[in-house]
Structure formats: C-alpha cells, structure tokens
Design a protein around this motif. Structure first.
Motif, PDB file in Angstrom:
ATOM      1  N   SER A  67       0.828  -1.208   0.000  1.00 45.31           N
ATOM      2  CA  SER A  67       0.000   0.000   0.000  1.00 45.31           C
ATOM      3  C   SER A  67       0.866   1.263   0.000  1.00 45.31           C
ATOM      4  CB  SER A  67      -0.930   0.011   1.221  1.00 45.31           C
ATOM      5  OG  SER A  67      -0.189   0.095   2.431  1.00 45.31           O
ATOM      6  N   ILE A  68       2.044   1.199   0.653  1.00 48.11           N
ATOM      7  CA  ILE A  68       2.963   2.339   0.676  1.00 48.11           C
ATOM      8  C   ILE A  68       3.610   2.505  -0.699  1.00 48.11           C
ATOM      9  CG2 ILE A  68       5.058   3.269   1.730  1.00 48.11           C
ATOM     10  CD1 ILE A  68       4.342   1.759   4.272  1.00 48.11           C
ATOM     11  N   THR A  69       3.959   1.382  -1.325  1.00 50.21           N
ATOM     12  CA  THR A  69       4.509   1.428  -2.683  1.00 50.21           C
ATOM     13  C   THR A  69       3.485   2.012  -3.651  1.00 50.21           C
ATOM     14  OG1 THR A  69       5.882  -0.515  -2.227  1.00 50.21           O
ATOM     15  CG2 THR A  69       5.512   0.051  -4.537  1.00 50.21           C
ATOM     16  N   ASN A  70       2.232   1.610  -3.516  1.00 49.29           N
ATOM     17  CA  ASN A  70       1.172   2.139  -4.378  1.00 49.29           C
ATOM     18  C   ASN A  70       1.024   3.640  -4.214  1.00 49.29           C
ATOM     19  OD1 ASN A  70       0.535  -0.350  -5.470  1.00 49.29           O
ATOM     20  ND2 ASN A  70      -1.055  -0.795  -3.963  1.00 49.29           N
ATOM     21  N   TYR A  71       1.056   4.103  -2.964  1.00 44.66           N
ATOM     22  CA  TYR A  71       0.906   5.534  -2.690  1.00 44.66           C
ATOM     23  C   TYR A  71       2.037   6.314  -3.346  1.00 44.66           C
ATOM     24  CZ  TYR A  71       0.225   9.834   0.009  1.00 44.66           C
ATOM     25  OH  TYR A  71       0.002  11.131   0.379  1.00 44.66           O
ATOM     26  N   SER A  72       3.246   5.803  -3.196  1.00 44.52           N
ATOM     27  CA  SER A  72       4.409   6.477  -3.768  1.00 44.52           C
ATOM     28  C   SER A  72       4.333   6.514  -5.293  1.00 44.52           C
ATOM     29  CB  SER A  72       5.694   5.758  -3.320  1.00 44.52           C
ATOM     30  OG  SER A  72       6.820   6.281  -3.956  1.00 44.52           O
TER      31      SER A  72
END
Length: 386
Positions: free
Chosen positions: A212-217
């Motif tokens: 989810s953090i990778t997606n946000y970035s």
C-alpha cells in the motif's frame, strides 16, 4: 582476481551506509584493506586532493585542513560566491574562475570543503601520477544513491570510468531529495542514455515497504500506474489547516492518542520527517510530546582525518558490535602503523570502552595520540555537537 594491493571503490551517501557496506563485505570473508568505502567527499579528499594537490599547487609548510565555506575568514569568503545560499554550488566549469582562490587557500593550509569535487576533477585530468595511482589501485567503482549526485560528482564518476574502471551505479529518480544542494536525477538518466557504457537494469520489487505504501508512492508520480494487490492500507494522507506550529500541536494530540489506544507502545515508535531544517525548527518549538532531534552529524560534515577517527571512536564506544580493527584500519589510512605499534594503538582505542566516564577531552586526546597531530578547534567544535 585482484592483487594484494588492489581493491574497489564503494561510494555511499552517508558515513553510516559506508560503514555498513564495509562490515557486510567483511562478514563475507572479503579482504577490504585495499578498498575504499566512504562518501564522495571523503574519497576526493583522501585519494585525490590530499595526495596530489601539491603536484599542481606546489608544497605548503602548513598542515592541510578541510574547512567549509562558513568557517573561512572574510578575506576568502569575499572572493567566492555565497556557498551557504541554495543554488550557489560550485561546478567543474567554475574551476578556472576560482583557481587563484583555491591556490591561495592551499598556501594557507586550507582545502575548501565545497570545492572538493571541482578540485578533484581538475587534479584527475591534469595529474598523470594521480591517474596512474587510481588505475593501479582500484579496479571497480560502485556508487549508491546516484540520483543524488551533483554535477561535479557526475563528472568525477565519468572521469574514473574513463580510466578503465568497471562501474556500477545504483539509484532511483523517484528518490531524489537533495536538489536543494545541487543534486539532480538527470545525471543518472544520462547514464541510462549511454547503452554502450552502461547496462540498465530495473529493480521493480520493493522488499522494504508494504504494497500500500509502494502504491501511494507510485501514484504520486503517475496517477494511472498499475497498483499492487493488497488487502490492507497502511498509508494515509491528512491535510492540516493553520501554521506549522499548529500542525506540530495537532501531531502531538495524534501521537498521544496512538499511545492511549495502544497502537504504539512508546513515543520512540514514532518518527516525523520534515522537508528542511527550517520546518524542523518550527516542529521543535510546537511539539508537546517528548522528542529527540536527528539531523546532520557535525563530525561527518568536517570530513577530516581527525573527525573520521573521532567518529569511529564514538561508534566503538557505543556500538558493541563495532570492532576495534575497524578503527585501527581507519587510522592506518592516515598514518603508517608499524607492526610494533599495533598493540599500543589497540590499547589506546580500548580506552574508549574501558573508561567509566567519557568526555570530549578524552576523545580529543585519544585522536591526538592515534594521529600524532593536534586536533583543530573546528574539529573539537564538531565533536561537541555530536
């Protein structure tokens, strides 16, 4: 197969990263004595500028000391652009304009910290002895965080590459965060555009972050990017109204609530990242929870032999995993240690752990004994801010 006097160059962005890289190589049973692990400034100073600048500038009777622009007296500062201002970084094309200043500083026993890359590129291009030394000692060059390279660092990298060293550059344009001090991701793009020189490989699996953090970035860079599958969201965006002081107070309430709700077990479970030191000052003034500030390490900014040794001594004191041989090896980079001295040098370093109370004077005295030279006021001041 490398010969006993040959090694590799490992350039990292921080002293901590270079120390970790060296320790990992040692754990794999590799002999690192002939290799260099450190920051680009440290490489320029110890491997190019200090040993070879006298061949171009002549000898000086004064001991050479690396100083930052802000440490110069007004006589020299007035001859240079204001290097404390964002955007006033020296570039390789500035060398001829300020060569007379660099020479005058050298005769006064000073190498300007902000000019290290510029002067190193000039020396490498004009000293046959320097080129022969680098070519004979090093066979490979590895640079981490290349997206944060400046123009002078990029030119130095290309110059080393031109000497026949094999090279690996690792970086991600999405992680470029140091544009304010001259870094530019276009330099890693320049390498990508040289297929005859570099093979371009993409690492597209993130082992550090939750999906989810990778997606946000990724969405910050490309609103239509393909999202990774995930059943959980771990990153959220919040918008605060008011001044930075108001934001600090709101954050304080949120952190206290996390503690009360059991989401965190202590305040040390929370980290707040800011864009610049100015924001850090506002945050410091407004936070209403216990906190500790982590910013630049003053010793690493000095970038002298004594600052490196004192930093290593402090790591040895407080990190039980640190080996005494690491500090011995560091000292040996700056002065020759005879076999008969090894025991004495090790005993001097052991004082760091054996003493019940450590103070600044003791660290300075140990560094003085190890390097056999006086520690400057600038280096002592940096130690006091460690």
């Amino acid at each position: 197969m490398l010969k006993s006097y040959q090694g590799v160059i490992g350039i990292t962005f921080t002293v901590k990263a270079s120390r970790e890289l060296k320790q990992r190589c040692k754990r794999d049973g590799l002999d690192t004595k002939a290799s260099f692990f450190g920051t680009i400034d440290h490489f320029c100073l110890t491997e190019i500028v200090s040993p070879f600048i006298s061949r171009l500038y002549g000898l000086t009777i004064k001991p050479i000391e690396c100083k930052a622009y802000k440490e110069l007296n007004d006589e020299f500062r007035n001859l240079l652009p204001n290097l404390e201002e964002v955007g006033n970084e020296l570039k390789t094309e500035d060398y001829e304009m300020y060569e007379s200043v660099f020479r005058a500083l050298h005769q006064s026993g000073i190498i300007l910290l902000e000019s290290l890359g510029v002067v190193a590129v000039h020396i490498l291009g004009n000293s046959e002895g320097c080129r022969k030394y680098i070519k004979s000692k090093y066979k490979s060059l590895y640079v981490d965080e290349y997206q944060d390279s400046s123009q002078t660092q990029h030119q130095l990298f290309l110059a080393l590459l031109g000497l026949g060293l094999s090279a690996v550059a690792v970086g991600d344009v999405k992680q470029s965060i140091y544009a304010f001090r001259g870094s530019d991701p276009r330099y890693i793009k320049d390498l990508i555009d040289k297929p005859d020189v570099f093979e371009h490989h993409i690492v597209n699996i993130n082992h550090r972050c939750h999906p989810s953090i990778t997606n946000y970035s990724n969405r910050l860079f490309d609103s239509s990017c393909q999202l990774l599958p995930t059943q959980e969201i771990r990153v959220y965006q919040r918008v605060f109204n008011g001044t930075q002081l108001d934001v600090a107070k709101t954050l304080s309430k949120s952190i206290n609530k996390l503690l009360i709700d059991g989401v965190i077990s202590s305040f040390s479970d929370v980290a707040i990242l800011v864009r610049n030191n100015k924001s850090l000052d506002f945050l410091k003034d407004g936070l209403e929870v216990p906190f500790r500030i982590f910013n630049d390490d003053p010793l690493s900014l000095i970038n002298s032999d004594a600052s490196k040794v004192m930093g290593s001594l402090l790591v040895y004191r407080y990190d039980q995993k640190s080996l005494i041989s690491d500090t011995v090896e560091l000292v040996s980079q700056y002065r020759s240690i005879a076999l008969s001295e090894i025991t004495s040098v090790r005993n001097i370093i052991k004082t760091m752990r054996n003493c019940s109370y450590l103070n600044k004077e003791l660290v300075v005295d140990i560094a003085h004994q190890l390097l056999s030279r006086e520690i400057t006021n600038a280096e002592i001041s940096a130690l006091a801010g460690w």
